[in-house]
Design a protein around this motif. Sequence first.
Motif, PDB file in Angstrom:
ATOM      1  N   ALA A 208       0.947  -1.452  -0.038  1.00 51.31           N
ATOM      2  CA  ALA A 208      -0.054   0.005  -0.141  1.00 51.31           C
ATOM      3  C   ALA A 208       0.897   1.335  -0.159  1.00 51.31           C
ATOM      4  N   LEU A 209       2.137   1.282   0.889  1.00 53.53           N
ATOM      5  CA  LEU A 209       2.822   2.411   0.738  1.00 53.53           C
ATOM      6  C   LEU A 209       3.700   2.433  -0.284  1.00 53.53           C
ATOM      7  N   LYS A 210       3.889   1.326  -1.223  1.00 57.20           N
ATOM      8  CA  LYS A 210       4.698   1.393  -2.287  1.00 57.20           C
ATOM      9  C   LYS A 210       3.607   2.170  -3.508  1.00 57.20           C
ATOM     10  N   ILE A 211       2.506   1.868  -3.483  1.00 53.09           N
ATOM     11  CA  ILE A 211       1.678   2.192  -4.328  1.00 53.09           C
ATOM     12  C   ILE A 211       1.367   3.941  -4.251  1.00 53.09           C
TER      13      ILE A 211
ATOM     14  N   ILE B 193       2.586   2.828 -15.922  1.00 53.74           N
ATOM     15  CA  ILE B 193       2.902   1.726 -14.822  1.00 53.74           C
ATOM     16  C   ILE B 193       1.872   0.611 -15.302  1.00 53.74           C
ATOM     17  N   GLU B 194       2.454  -0.535 -15.643  1.00 51.78           N
ATOM     18  CA  GLU B 194       1.620  -1.773 -16.228  1.00 51.78           C
ATOM     19  C   GLU B 194       0.895  -2.040 -14.996  1.00 51.78           C
TER      20      GLU B 194
ATOM     21  N   ASN C 122      -4.277  -9.403  -7.442  1.00 52.62           N
ATOM     22  CA  ASN C 122      -2.778  -9.105  -8.127  1.00 52.62           C
ATOM     23  C   ASN C 122      -1.872  -8.286  -6.822  1.00 52.62           C
ATOM     24  N   TRP C 123      -2.631  -8.234  -5.575  1.00 51.82           N
ATOM     25  CA  TRP C 123      -1.802  -7.406  -4.478  1.00 51.82           C
ATOM     26  C   TRP C 123      -0.530  -8.220  -4.355  1.00 51.82           C
ATOM     27  N   PRO C 124      -0.317  -9.611  -4.376  1.00 49.96           N
ATOM     28  CA  PRO C 124       1.108  -9.791  -4.164  1.00 49.96           C
ATOM     29  C   PRO C 124       2.345  -9.402  -5.182  1.00 49.96           C
ATOM     30  N   ASP C 125       1.640  -9.265  -6.483  1.00 55.96           N
ATOM     31  CA  ASP C 125       2.399  -8.818  -7.339  1.00 55.96           C
ATOM     32  C   ASP C 125       3.093  -7.588  -6.968  1.00 55.96           C
ATOM     33  N   VAL C 126       2.762  -6.614  -5.896  1.00 53.75           N
ATOM     34  CA  VAL C 126       3.539  -5.475  -5.632  1.00 53.75           C
ATOM     35  C   VAL C 126       4.721  -6.009  -4.985  1.00 53.75           C
TER      36      VAL C 126
ATOM     37  N   ARG D 297      10.712   3.966  -7.533  1.00 55.79           N
ATOM     38  CA  ARG D 297      10.746   3.046  -8.628  1.00 55.79           C
ATOM     39  C   ARG D 297       9.307   2.292  -8.714  1.00 55.79           C
ATOM     40  N   ALA D 298       8.939   1.886  -9.978  1.00 56.38           N
ATOM     41  CA  ALA D 298       7.858   1.298 -10.105  1.00 56.38           C
ATOM     42  C   ALA D 298       7.738  -0.037  -9.337  1.00 56.38           C
ATOM     43  N   TRP D 299       7.016  -0.770  -9.072  1.00 54.53           N
ATOM     44  CA  TRP D 299       6.981  -2.173  -8.951  1.00 54.53           C
ATOM     45  C   TRP D 299       7.042  -3.327 -10.064  1.00 54.53           C
TER      46      TRP D 299
END
Length: 264
Positions: free
Chosen positions: A34-37, A222-223, A58-62, A200-202
């Motif tokens: 959540a912080l990353k997004i 960002i894909e 797809n939350w684990p993808d982050v 940086r994007a995840w």
Amino acid sequence: MPHPEHDQEQARSVDRKGGPGHTVLLALALAVPALKIAYTVGGREHVRDVIVGMEPANWPDVLLGMVLTEPLLGCVFAVVVSRVVFALFAARGAVPKRSGFVHTLRRLALTVVNPLAVGVIAACCYGVWWGLGTGLLAFALREGVVVEYRTGRRGRRHHDSDYEPPGWLRRAARYEQWVAAALTVVVLPLLAVGVAVDGRAWTSVLECQVQDGTETSEQRIIELGRKGSGVVGWSLDREEVVNGVGCTETGSLRVRAAWWSAGD
């Protein structure tokens, strides 16, 4: 005054529940993505749109993207997971405490196989030296757990509790507890938060053709997912979820300045 057997059983009970590592890993898995997004897309008001766009499943993808883009985070994460899992099974009696060739072989397999696996994964993702360091550290922390249980210093006393390892191994096992705790409750959370706000994007940052009404423009996105021949992504130009076609890699994951240098 605390009773030694009570302390041993309490430590075993903590291991059986996954120890502090279980709590830390769960908290990081929920909070850090959540912080990353939020930081990457420019604010909490955009988090909902991004999550809906990429779908909650797809939350684990982050988290996976963060681990794959930062070798140090990935290796520490692998070591902590390896140690937590092993302590969990050790507390349930998975570590053979008897002497003898067969029991020694089984202990060696239990201690070596997982560190070898995480070492290979780290080597494939980050390079040979990262893999070697990850495997050796994971093995060392597991060996500390084995010594603690074999000597009866952790868990219930066993008929093989008269086992006395060399002095250096006893000291190393004690240090292992401190190293494991430091990696789990200090190093891993700090690394995870640092990567979350590094700008940086995840996942991949693409240049795509995006249609806006009757006009089409090239935008950086960002894909978030793939649909047919197009891409669903977060537009860094329009700050909204868009559909892009004809996408190409930008060659960089950087979308904004890192938090610690944002004011420079």
